[in-house]
Design a protein around this motif. Structure first.
Motif, PDB file in Angstrom:
ATOM      1  N   SER A 137     110.981  75.217  11.095  1.00 33.56           N
ATOM      2  CA  SER A 137     110.302  75.226   9.798  1.00 33.56           C
ATOM      3  C   SER A 137     111.317  74.947   8.701  1.00 33.56           C
ATOM      4  N   ASP A 138     110.798  74.579   7.547  1.00 32.54           N
ATOM      5  CA  ASP A 138     111.666  74.327   6.395  1.00 32.54           C
ATOM      6  C   ASP A 138     112.120  75.613   5.734  1.00 32.54           C
ATOM      7  N   VAL A 139     111.286  76.659   5.851  1.00 34.89           N
ATOM      8  CA  VAL A 139     111.541  77.934   5.178  1.00 34.89           C
ATOM      9  C   VAL A 139     111.406  79.071   6.179  1.00 34.89           C
ATOM     10  N   ALA A 140     112.319  80.031   6.084  1.00 30.75           N
ATOM     11  CA  ALA A 140     112.224  81.277   6.845  1.00 30.75           C
ATOM     12  C   ALA A 140     111.994  82.403   5.848  1.00 30.75           C
ATOM     13  N   LEU A 141     110.934  83.179   6.065  1.00 35.00           N
ATOM     14  CA  LEU A 141     110.613  84.298   5.198  1.00 35.00           C
ATOM     15  C   LEU A 141     110.777  85.584   5.999  1.00 35.00           C
ATOM     16  N   ILE A 142     111.705  86.432   5.599  1.00 33.51           N
ATOM     17  CA  ILE A 142     111.990  87.671   6.313  1.00 33.51           C
ATOM     18  C   ILE A 142     111.401  88.836   5.524  1.00 33.51           C
ATOM     19  N   VAL A 143     110.432  89.519   6.113  1.00 30.27           N
ATOM     20  CA  VAL A 143     109.815  90.669   5.459  1.00 30.27           C
ATOM     21  C   VAL A 143     110.553  91.917   5.932  1.00 30.27           C
ATOM     22  N   SER A 144     111.594  92.261   5.204  1.00 30.99           N
ATOM     23  CA  SER A 144     112.448  93.386   5.572  1.00 30.99           C
ATOM     24  C   SER A 144     113.513  93.548   4.502  1.00 30.99           C
ATOM     25  N   ALA A 145     114.164  94.724   4.516  1.00 30.55           N
ATOM     26  CA  ALA A 145     115.325  94.942   3.659  1.00 30.55           C
ATOM     27  C   ALA A 145     116.497  95.458   4.499  1.00 30.55           C
ATOM     28  N   ASP A 146     116.431  95.238   5.803  1.00 29.04           N
ATOM     29  CA  ASP A 146     117.407  95.783   6.748  1.00 29.04           C
ATOM     30  C   ASP A 146     118.690  94.941   6.741  1.00 29.04           C
ATOM     31  N   THR A 147     119.801  95.555   6.354  1.00 27.02           N
ATOM     32  CA  THR A 147     121.068  94.823   6.285  1.00 27.02           C
ATOM     33  C   THR A 147     121.620  94.468   7.663  1.00 27.02           C
ATOM     34  N   ASP A 148     121.067  95.050   8.740  1.00 28.37           N
ATOM     35  CA  ASP A 148     121.510  94.672  10.086  1.00 28.37           C
ATOM     36  C   ASP A 148     121.181  93.213  10.391  1.00 28.37           C
ATOM     37  N   LEU A 149     120.331  92.591   9.571  1.00 28.21           N
ATOM     38  CA  LEU A 149     119.948  91.198   9.797  1.00 28.21           C
ATOM     39  C   LEU A 149     120.949  90.210   9.208  1.00 28.21           C
ATOM     40  N   VAL A 150     121.921  90.695   8.467  1.00 27.49           N
ATOM     41  CA  VAL A 150     122.865  89.794   7.784  1.00 27.49           C
ATOM     42  C   VAL A 150     123.585  88.854   8.756  1.00 27.49           C
ATOM     43  N   PRO A 151     124.166  89.331   9.874  1.00 25.57           N
ATOM     44  CA  PRO A 151     124.855  88.400  10.783  1.00 25.57           C
ATOM     45  C   PRO A 151     123.942  87.292  11.304  1.00 25.57           C
ATOM     46  N   ALA A 152     122.689  87.638  11.629  1.00 25.72           N
ATOM     47  CA  ALA A 152     121.752  86.621  12.116  1.00 25.72           C
ATOM     48  C   ALA A 152     121.416  85.617  11.021  1.00 25.72           C
ATOM     49  N   ILE A 153     121.255  86.082   9.803  1.00 19.67           N
ATOM     50  CA  ILE A 153     120.983  85.177   8.683  1.00 19.67           C
ATOM     51  C   ILE A 153     122.140  84.206   8.496  1.00 19.67           C
ATOM     52  N   GLU A 154     123.352  84.711   8.554  1.00 15.43           N
ATOM     53  CA  GLU A 154     124.524  83.843   8.385  1.00 15.43           C
ATOM     54  C   GLU A 154     124.608  82.816   9.510  1.00 15.43           C
ATOM     55  N   ALA A 155     124.286  83.239  10.743  1.00 20.06           N
ATOM     56  CA  ALA A 155     124.299  82.304  11.869  1.00 20.06           C
ATOM     57  C   ALA A 155     123.214  81.242  11.696  1.00 20.06           C
ATOM     58  N   ALA A 156     122.040  81.654  11.254  1.00 22.97           N
ATOM     59  CA  ALA A 156     120.937  80.708  11.039  1.00 22.97           C
ATOM     60  C   ALA A 156     121.289  79.691   9.967  1.00 22.97           C
ATOM     61  N   GLN A 157     121.968  80.137   8.939  1.00 23.19           N
ATOM     62  CA  GLN A 157     122.366  79.221   7.865  1.00 23.19           C
ATOM     63  C   GLN A 157     123.411  78.212   8.337  1.00 23.19           C
ATOM     64  N   ARG A 158     124.271  78.634   9.251  1.00 22.96           N
ATOM     65  CA  ARG A 158     125.252  77.681   9.793  1.00 22.96           C
ATOM     66  C   ARG A 158     124.566  76.639  10.672  1.00 22.96           C
ATOM     67  N   LEU A 159     123.569  77.067  11.435  1.00 24.07           N
ATOM     68  CA  LEU A 159     122.867  76.146  12.323  1.00 24.07           C
ATOM     69  C   LEU A 159     122.021  75.135  11.558  1.00 24.07           C
ATOM     70  N   ASP A 160     121.381  75.575  10.502  1.00 24.52           N
ATOM     71  CA  ASP A 160     120.498  74.696   9.726  1.00 24.52           C
ATOM     72  C   ASP A 160     120.671  75.003   8.241  1.00 24.52           C
ATOM     73  N   PRO A 161     121.704  74.454   7.625  1.00 23.22           N
ATOM     74  CA  PRO A 161     121.978  74.742   6.217  1.00 23.22           C
ATOM     75  C   PRO A 161     120.834  74.342   5.291  1.00 23.22           C
ATOM     76  N   ALA A 162     119.999  73.413   5.722  1.00 25.19           N
ATOM     77  CA  ALA A 162     118.907  72.953   4.862  1.00 25.19           C
ATOM     78  C   ALA A 162     117.714  73.909   4.877  1.00 25.19           C
ATOM     79  N   ARG A 163     117.668  74.816   5.830  1.00 19.14           N
ATOM     80  CA  ARG A 163     116.530  75.736   5.923  1.00 19.14           C
ATOM     81  C   ARG A 163     116.667  76.846   4.888  1.00 19.14           C
ATOM     82  N   ALA A 164     115.724  76.937   3.995  1.00 14.70           N
ATOM     83  CA  ALA A 164     115.742  77.980   2.968  1.00 14.70           C
ATOM     84  C   ALA A 164     115.347  79.317   3.584  1.00 14.70           C
ATOM     85  N   ILE A 165     116.065  80.373   3.226  1.00 16.35           N
ATOM     86  CA  ILE A 165     115.770  81.707   3.734  1.00 16.35           C
ATOM     87  C   ILE A 165     115.510  82.639   2.547  1.00 16.35           C
ATOM     88  N   TYR A 166     114.375  83.347   2.622  1.00 22.08           N
ATOM     89  CA  TYR A 166     114.007  84.290   1.572  1.00 22.08           C
ATOM     90  C   TYR A 166     113.731  85.653   2.183  1.00 22.08           C
TER      91      TYR A 166
END
Length: 215
Positions: free
Chosen positions: A134-163
């Motif tokens: 998808s073009d956009v990833a929407l994460i419904v959470s405030a859990d900081t344990d997701l930070v490493p996965a978010i950073e990995a996802a951004q490296r894999l697809d820098p064009a994918r917007a994450i909110y």
């Protein structure tokens, strides 16, 4: 039009709603909620991460009805990913010994701890980024344990917007979420995105009713 996949941390959302509004918005239509907060996007799917409740039969029964209603109402859009709760014995904060009551024989107290939800969310987020799902990833959470996965996802697809869509009670994200956009899920969105009081399964004919306590 951009496409969006939502990753819903079920218990992060649940506890936020409970703390702020009690039980009144638990009967939540997740697909409708994503469409409401991202009206400019085309919904690919909602990944809903939760775990079967343990130790509370009434709550477990209500949760089961809700999961069945979600599956019946949005079978092509909402995917439920089940984790687990592990038993955890309570210990004294001073001596670290097990807590027991004054009964004869004494009863050891225990609670249940949710396991692996953040890992499951992170794995799907990274997988979908690698697949350009998808073009956009929407994460419904405030859990900081997701930070490493978010950073990995951004490296894999820098064009994918994450909110981050922050559940009630979280006015702003942790500073660790500095690389993503965010907004708050407000009460009007929760109120407007409730499932019908009765949800009928088009295949089996089963009907699922909103639990009486969830009003």
């Amino acid at each position: 039009m951009s496409t969006v996949i939502a990753y819903v941390d079920g218990f992060n959302l649940y506890y936020g709603m409970r703390a702020k509004y009690g039980h009144r918005y638990y009967w939540l239509d997740l697909a409708a909620l994503v469409r409401r907060v991202r009206p400019q996007d085309s919904l690919v799917g909602v990944r809903y991460f939760t775990a079967p409740v343990r130790g509370e039969p009434a709550a477990a029964a209500n949760q089961s009805v809700y999961l069945d209603a979600l599956a019946a109402h949005s079978p092509a859009e909402v995917e439920t990913v089940l984790g687990r709760f592990a038993a955890k014995r309570l210990r004294c904060k001073t001596c670290r010994g097990p807590l027991t009551c004054a009964c004869t024989p004494p009863v050891s107290h225990r609670t249940y701890e949710e396991k692996a939800t953040d890992v499951a969310i992170g794995a799907r987020l990274v997988e979908d980024s690698a697949l350009r799902a998808s073009d956009v990833a929407l994460i419904v959470s405030a859990d900081t344990d997701l930070v490493p996965a978010i950073e990995a996802a951004q490296r894999l697809d820098p064009a994918r917007a994450i909110y981050m869509a922050l559940p009630p009670g979280h006015m702003r994200p942790s500073r660790h979420f500095s690389t993503v956009g965010y907004f708050n899920i407000n009460e009007s969105a929760l109120r407007a995105c409730q499932l019908p009081a009765l949800v009928k399964d088009a295949v089996s004919g089963a009907v699922y009713a909103r639990p009486a306590k969830w009003h």
